[in-house]
Design a protein around this motif. Structure first.
Motif, PDB file in Angstrom:
ATOM      1  N   GLU A   1      41.780  19.571  -7.420  1.00 39.04           N
ATOM      2  CA  GLU A   1      42.625  18.413  -7.116  1.00 39.04           C
ATOM      3  C   GLU A   1      42.118  17.768  -5.844  1.00 39.04           C
ATOM      4  O   GLU A   1      41.989  18.418  -4.808  1.00 39.04           O
ATOM      5  CB  GLU A   1      44.078  18.832  -6.947  1.00 39.04           C
ATOM      6  CG  GLU A   1      44.990  17.650  -6.745  1.00 39.04           C
ATOM      7  CD  GLU A   1      46.459  18.023  -6.800  1.00 39.04           C
ATOM      8  OE1 GLU A   1      47.293  17.109  -6.742  1.00 39.04           O
ATOM      9  OE2 GLU A   1      46.768  19.221  -6.904  1.00 39.04           O
ATOM     10  N   VAL A   2      41.807  16.475  -5.939  1.00 37.15           N
ATOM     11  CA  VAL A   2      41.300  15.717  -4.804  1.00 37.15           C
ATOM     12  C   VAL A   2      42.490  14.995  -4.152  1.00 37.15           C
ATOM     13  O   VAL A   2      43.179  14.223  -4.817  1.00 37.15           O
ATOM     14  CB  VAL A   2      40.224  14.707  -5.250  1.00 37.15           C
ATOM     15  CG1 VAL A   2      39.685  13.931  -4.062  1.00 37.15           C
ATOM     16  CG2 VAL A   2      39.097  15.416  -5.994  1.00 37.15           C
ATOM     17  N   THR A   3      42.716  15.281  -2.886  1.00 38.53           N
ATOM     18  CA  THR A   3      43.859  14.720  -2.173  1.00 38.53           C
ATOM     19  C   THR A   3      43.400  13.644  -1.196  1.00 38.53           C
ATOM     20  O   THR A   3      42.463  13.863  -0.424  1.00 38.53           O
ATOM     21  CB  THR A   3      44.590  15.827  -1.383  1.00 38.53           C
ATOM     22  OG1 THR A   3      44.954  16.861  -2.289  1.00 38.53           O
ATOM     23  CG2 THR A   3      45.822  15.288  -0.688  1.00 38.53           C
ATOM     24  N   LYS A   4      44.047  12.499  -1.230  1.00 31.50           N
ATOM     25  CA  LYS A   4      43.717  11.426  -0.289  1.00 31.50           C
ATOM     26  C   LYS A   4      44.363  11.725   1.061  1.00 31.50           C
ATOM     27  O   LYS A   4      45.564  11.974   1.137  1.00 31.50           O
ATOM     28  CB  LYS A   4      44.206  10.074  -0.799  1.00 31.50           C
ATOM     29  CG  LYS A   4      43.824   8.925   0.135  1.00 31.50           C
ATOM     30  CD  LYS A   4      44.349   7.608  -0.353  1.00 31.50           C
ATOM     31  CE  LYS A   4      45.684   7.361   0.291  1.00 31.50           C
ATOM     32  NZ  LYS A   4      46.164   5.995   0.195  1.00 31.50           N
ATOM     33  N   VAL A   5      43.563  11.681   2.105  1.00 30.29           N
ATOM     34  CA  VAL A   5      44.076  11.783   3.466  1.00 30.29           C
ATOM     35  C   VAL A   5      44.077  10.397   4.096  1.00 30.29           C
ATOM     36  O   VAL A   5      45.048   9.992   4.732  1.00 30.29           O
ATOM     37  CB  VAL A   5      43.226  12.770   4.305  1.00 30.29           C
ATOM     38  CG1 VAL A   5      43.678  12.787   5.754  1.00 30.29           C
ATOM     39  CG2 VAL A   5      43.279  14.171   3.688  1.00 30.29           C
ATOM     40  N   LYS A   6      43.004   9.639   3.861  1.00 33.23           N
ATOM     41  CA  LYS A   6      42.852   8.297   4.427  1.00 33.23           C
ATOM     42  C   LYS A   6      41.847   7.550   3.561  1.00 33.23           C
ATOM     43  O   LYS A   6      40.908   8.153   3.038  1.00 33.23           O
ATOM     44  CB  LYS A   6      42.323   8.446   5.856  1.00 33.23           C
ATOM     45  CG  LYS A   6      42.340   7.211   6.685  1.00 33.23           C
ATOM     46  CD  LYS A   6      41.903   7.566   8.113  1.00 33.23           C
ATOM     47  CE  LYS A   6      42.020   6.366   9.025  1.00 33.23           C
ATOM     48  NZ  LYS A   6      41.587   6.705  10.382  1.00 33.23           N
ATOM     49  N   HIS A   7      42.034   6.253   3.386  1.00 33.43           N
ATOM     50  CA  HIS A   7      41.115   5.453   2.576  1.00 33.43           C
ATOM     51  C   HIS A   7      40.952   4.085   3.219  1.00 33.43           C
ATOM     52  O   HIS A   7      41.931   3.513   3.713  1.00 33.43           O
ATOM     53  CB  HIS A   7      41.661   5.305   1.145  1.00 33.43           C
ATOM     54  CG  HIS A   7      40.636   4.825   0.167  1.00 33.43           C
ATOM     55  ND1 HIS A   7      40.135   3.543   0.173  1.00 33.43           N
ATOM     56  CD2 HIS A   7      40.004   5.474  -0.843  1.00 33.43           C
ATOM     57  CE1 HIS A   7      39.256   3.410  -0.803  1.00 33.43           C
ATOM     58  NE2 HIS A   7      39.148   4.576  -1.436  1.00 33.43           N
ATOM     59  N   PRO A   8      39.731   3.513   3.226  1.00 33.21           N
ATOM     60  CA  PRO A   8      39.530   2.196   3.837  1.00 33.21           C
ATOM     61  C   PRO A   8      40.412   1.098   3.250  1.00 33.21           C
ATOM     62  O   PRO A   8      40.791   0.159   3.946  1.00 33.21           O
ATOM     63  CB  PRO A   8      38.052   1.895   3.575  1.00 33.21           C
ATOM     64  CG  PRO A   8      37.416   3.191   3.261  1.00 33.21           C
ATOM     65  CD  PRO A   8      38.491   4.087   2.727  1.00 33.21           C
ATOM     66  N   MET A   9      40.737   1.204   1.954  1.00 34.10           N
ATOM     67  CA  MET A   9      41.571   0.170   1.325  1.00 34.10           C
ATOM     68  C   MET A   9      42.955   0.102   1.976  1.00 34.10           C
ATOM     69  O   MET A   9      43.584  -0.955   1.972  1.00 34.10           O
ATOM     70  CB  MET A   9      41.678   0.420  -0.174  1.00 34.10           C
ATOM     71  CG  MET A   9      40.358   0.198  -0.892  1.00 34.10           C
ATOM     72  SD  MET A   9      40.460   0.609  -2.633  1.00 34.10           S
ATOM     73  CE  MET A   9      40.118  -0.999  -3.338  1.00 34.10           C
ATOM     74  N   ASP A  10      43.428   1.237   2.534  1.00 35.69           N
ATOM     75  CA  ASP A  10      44.722   1.241   3.225  1.00 35.69           C
ATOM     76  C   ASP A  10      44.698   0.319   4.442  1.00 35.69           C
ATOM     77  O   ASP A  10      45.739  -0.182   4.860  1.00 35.69           O
ATOM     78  CB  ASP A  10      45.092   2.665   3.680  1.00 35.69           C
ATOM     79  CG  ASP A  10      45.264   3.611   2.508  1.00 35.69           C
ATOM     80  OD1 ASP A  10      45.534   3.140   1.379  1.00 35.69           O
ATOM     81  OD2 ASP A  10      45.124   4.830   2.719  1.00 35.69           O
ATOM     82  N   ALA A  11      43.500   0.104   4.996  1.00 36.71           N
ATOM     83  CA  ALA A  11      43.345  -0.772   6.156  1.00 36.71           C
ATOM     84  C   ALA A  11      42.871  -2.159   5.747  1.00 36.71           C
ATOM     85  O   ALA A  11      42.459  -2.948   6.591  1.00 36.71           O
ATOM     86  CB  ALA A  11      42.352  -0.142   7.140  1.00 36.71           C
TER      87      ALA A  11
END
Length: 196
Positions: free
Chosen positions: A176-186
């Motif tokens: 399971e790959v968990t998102k911690v941070k993603h550029p799209m959030d910014a």
């Protein structure tokens, strides 16, 4: 260091001839549906990579490259990706040669103009298969039976968010790959070489 051995890819209709030849000349055929196994530990696996983080397909493509480098016959079947998209992984596979690549979708489902057509395409091609299962476009029992009863020696890697419990139960390996941070959030848009 000796030069690499040339790679030979045998069209599907000639698998039987390739198997006979490999037995006769002592070489091993890892590209057919039923290759001779080198070691007793070799076992066909079902692998599920799920979760909401980025990297599911990237992980699967890493396995694809390792398999290709070891002489396996490789193929990619994508539901979500449109045949019009020029993605980096497909370009790399074309340059390597010998990797079957099928794009059977019409792009991101949330941008689809005709969800019924998207559902039809999903039934034809099973990449990101977790989504069409979740939406009821494909019966999970049919998918499980097909994977469980697949012929020969085939590793199968399934990617996508929200994998059905039945797929997880069937799988030999689940990550399971968990998102911690993603550029799209910014507000940073998807970029060539990073997302495609």
């Amino acid at each position: 260091m000796s030069p690499p051995r040339p790679r030979t890819f045998v069209p599907q209709s000639r698998y039987a001839d390739a198997r006979r030849q490999s037995s006769a000349d002592g070489t091993e055929d890892r590209g057919s549906a039923e290759p001779r196994r080198r070691k007793p530990r070799d076992r066909a696996l079902v692998i599920v990579i799920t979760g909401h983080g980025k990297g599911k397909s990237t992980s699967a493509f890493g396995m694809l490259m390792r398999s290709w480098a070891r002489g396996y016959r490789c193929g990619v079947f994508q539901f979500v990706k449109s045949g019009k998209w020029k993605v980096g992984e497909a370009k790399a596979a074309a340059q390597l040669g010998g990797i079957d690549w099928e794009k059977m979708g019409d792009g991101w489902s949330w941008l689809s103009r005709d969800l019924e057509e998207s559902a039809d395409l999903a039934r034809e091609g099973w990449d990101e298969i977790t989504y069409p299962i979740k939406w009821g476009w494909i019966d999970v029992a049919d998918v499980v039976a097909t994977l469980r009863d697949r012929p020969g020696f085939q590793h199968v890697v399934i990617t996508g968010r929200d994998a059905a419990p039945e797929l997880i139960e069937l799988a030999d390996l689940v990550s399971e790959v968990t998102k911690v941070k993603h550029p799209m959030d910014a507000g940073i848009r998807a970029q060539q070489g990073i997302e495609w």
